[in-house]
Design a protein around this motif. Structure first.
Motif, mmCIF file in Angstrom:
data_model
loop_
_atom_site.group_PDB
_atom_site.id
_atom_site.type_symbol
_atom_site.label_atom_id
_atom_site.label_comp_id
_atom_site.label_asym_id
_atom_site.label_seq_id
_atom_site.Cartn_x
_atom_site.Cartn_y
_atom_site.Cartn_z
ATOM 1 N N PRO A 1 0.817 -1.225 0.000
ATOM 2 C CA PRO A 1 0.000 0.000 0.000
ATOM 3 C C PRO A 1 0.852 1.277 0.000
ATOM 4 N N TYR A 2 2.044 1.200 0.576
ATOM 5 C CA TYR A 2 2.902 2.391 0.640
ATOM 6 C C TYR A 2 3.569 2.696 -0.697
ATOM 7 N N GLY B 1 0.100 5.552 -0.778
ATOM 8 C CA GLY B 1 -0.633 5.205 0.445
ATOM 9 C C GLY B 1 -1.121 6.373 1.269
ATOM 10 N N SER B 2 -0.841 7.619 0.833
ATOM 11 C CA SER B 2 -1.338 8.783 1.586
ATOM 12 C C SER B 2 -2.179 9.685 0.692
ATOM 13 N N THR B 3 -3.019 10.474 1.322
ATOM 14 C CA THR B 3 -3.899 11.379 0.574
ATOM 15 C C THR B 3 -3.121 12.396 -0.262
#
Lengths: 393, 393
Positions: free
Chosen positions: B324-325, B340-342
């Motif tokens: 996911p990262y 994986g981040s907005t």
């Protein structure tokens, strides 16, 4: 209301400013002494930061404190997310003078939003001064979309002494990414080694939380943790005592898992889907899994429509080995389909009556072998769409 | 409206009394000459009686006539069901003087209700006298909950001669047990051997009807049949010509499959879910399959909520290998999640705009390998619940 207490444990719940309207959003469990402990976590590849940290810490087999915030899942928050969980645990370690490895952490709420960690770390002292014997505030502090609190307090005599078990859960869906991630904390005053706890927990989770479904979506934050403090002086150190304690644990987790389905988003029914007399356990599992997650079956449950065609068609795509012309379908004790054909309109009317109840069973009898399985599920209603379509807009 | 014609074929559609209000409910396709033919059927273990019979008949590789009734699926009707399908085919055989092995039969509608076979057999003569070059009545006669007709007429020059292909489908869900079972009939005036038809059909069904989902429930009656009459005189007998004809067939089936999603029960959006740069094709397939069937993702599509957390969490439970990262998520060309981040609130606003459209793509970029897959799906709306909860009550 039952007293939510367990000898040797204290808990707290406060508002630290993550949730609005002063709702409780930060909870702590503290044990008098170091507990043997074990936990089961989400299998989702997208695990939240607190899950990653808690998994590492529980390897010690020990736990003294649990910190949980609601309103923010601290998931998909990258490196910052992990460092925010570490900061929280370090603050607990400092204020309570505990080793980091004995602290468990969880977050539940919206994902993808940075955790306001300062609101948490600034309030650890306040948590300390709010510690009580009663877990009610803690229970409130871990809730998100839950409509009611979920807890159970049990006790039993083992070695002629009273042993206590208190279990608290949150969740309004099986397991969900951003609204209703499922958490469960079990504390007991029995003395049990951590390997035995782990084995009991895995087994009892399999027959409880792994048997429920609301929408089939799985969460990034799920955690079931059990801590055994030993204050009762009762050692669970024989097969017989393990069996006795395990049945207590299973009773608690099965109760809480049903409570989660009952509180499932938009749920108006709790329905047990059983497959019986299958050739293999795997066949039975495939069938109940596909039926429990079929949108057509779930809408028929909501509409109280005895639409057995949808049930047998869902079974038909499950990949399980069975013969539809040998299969019967029952709703409670009424046979709706006999060997692949309808039992007629009178049976349909009786089944419609059953479907107006809050709880009932659907039994798919494959008449093939001796294996069975079940899942407890909910219906799919307008309310589910409302909750989930309008959630952030 | 396009003319629904293909040289060498006639068709009819009449009311025989199964549907109310004189709606067309009985259709026939008749070829001037015996066609080479092949078909693909539902993989559901609970196959309807006409599917069982058609599977047997198509083994001949030949087809001259197709009979379809709507309003009753003749499924889960036991031995009677099979004998009713046999009676129908025998009547066609008698009236048109055709071998039984060259007749295909299908039923679509409610399951578990006995087929009123006399209404059908009494009206075969009427079908005969209603035969026309145009397939419009046939198209109407096979519809159930479809809100609009689904058809496409294509032609291309092969060997300097015009070759025609006409394809007609029904379905308002991917594949459904009792309301919207999917049927598709393709007729062409090209000359193709039945083995080649079978191979082309399988491949093109994989890239069209096997790429769509409305609710993930699969039907007991699905059939895709193709008949090649040869009236154009064009023989599809070289790799080059197969390639050319196959692209025509694929175009027709992809168009019809999207039409089915557009008409999906309660559907307000047609959304293509893509997984790209996966380690294996299987990983990509697992991810798009779980995302496309996630109730939480589908309600977010309906609510026009850029809730990427639900998308990555669905991918996380798919069993696919990814990090996911390292994963990005795009809506059309806007990146909503980076590693994986907005991507922030501005990206969310832009994506919300995209989500108000009827059609768009969600791309999950795994940044791992070179494999990809996709599924075309719809959203989950109040209307879906309404249609399916209240269907029979």
């Amino acid at each position: 209301m039952t007293e939510l207490k367990c000898p040797g444990f204290k808990a707290a719940g406060i508002n630290c400013g993550i949730k609005k309207n002063n709702e409780l959003d930060l909870g702590l469990i503290l044990s008098e002494s170091s507990c043997n402990a074990a936990a089961v976590f989400t299998k989702n590849k997208v695990a939240a930061a607190p899950v990653i940290l808690s998994k590492k810490n529980i390897e010690s087999g020990k736990c003294r404190a649990v910190i949980v915030n609601s309103g923010n899942a601290n998931c998909a928050t990258g490196e910052n997310g992990l460092s925010n969980s570490v900061k929280t645990v370090e603050k607990i370690s400092e204020i309570f003078n505990l080793p980091v490895s004995e602290i468990q952490i969880a977050s539940t709420g919206v994902i993808g939003v940075e955790l306001p960690v300062k609101k948490i770390t600034d309030n650890i002292s306040s948590l300390k001064s709010n510690l009580k014997d009663d877990f009610t505030d803690f229970n409130k502090a871990i809730m998100t979309t839950d409509k009611f609190m979920k807890n159970i307090s049990l006790s039993d005599k083992i070695d002629n002494k009273e042993v206590h078990l208190l279990a608290i859960a949150k969740g309004a869906g099986m397991i969900r990414p951003d609204m209703a991630t499922m958490l469960c904390y079990v504390v007991t005053d029995a003395e049990i080694d951590s390997l035995t706890i782990k084995e009991m927990l895995r087994s009892c989770v399999n027959s409880s939380f792994n048997k429920i479904s609301v929408d089939g979506d799985t969460s990034t934050n799920d955690t079931v943790l059990m801590m055994a403090g030993g204050k009762s002086g009762v050692k669970i150190n024989s097969q017989e005592k393990i069996k006795k304690f395990k049945s207590l644990l299973e009773k608690a987790l099965v109760f809480l898992s049903k409570e989660i389905v009952r509180d499932g988003e938009g749920s108006t029914k709790v329905v047990t889907i059983k497959a019986v007399n299958a050739k293999t356990k795997k066949d039975a599992s495939k069938i109940v899994n596909v039926i429990a997650h079929s949108m057509l079956v779930k809408t028929a449950l909501f509409g109280e429509d005895p639409n057995w065609g949808r049930i047998i068609a869902a079974a038909g795509r499950s990949g399980a080995d069975f013969d539809p012309y040998e299969t019967d379908i029952f709703f409670d004790n009424i046979c709706l389909m006999k060997k692949g054909s309808t039992s007629g309109s009178q049976a349909e009317e009786k089944v419609h009556e059953i479907m107006t109840k809050d709880h009932y069973e659907i039994i798919v009898d494959l008449n093939l072998g001796k294996f069975s399985d079940y899942i407890i599920t909910s219906d799919l209603s307008y309310e589910y769409i409302k909750i989930n379509a309008d959630y952030r807009t």
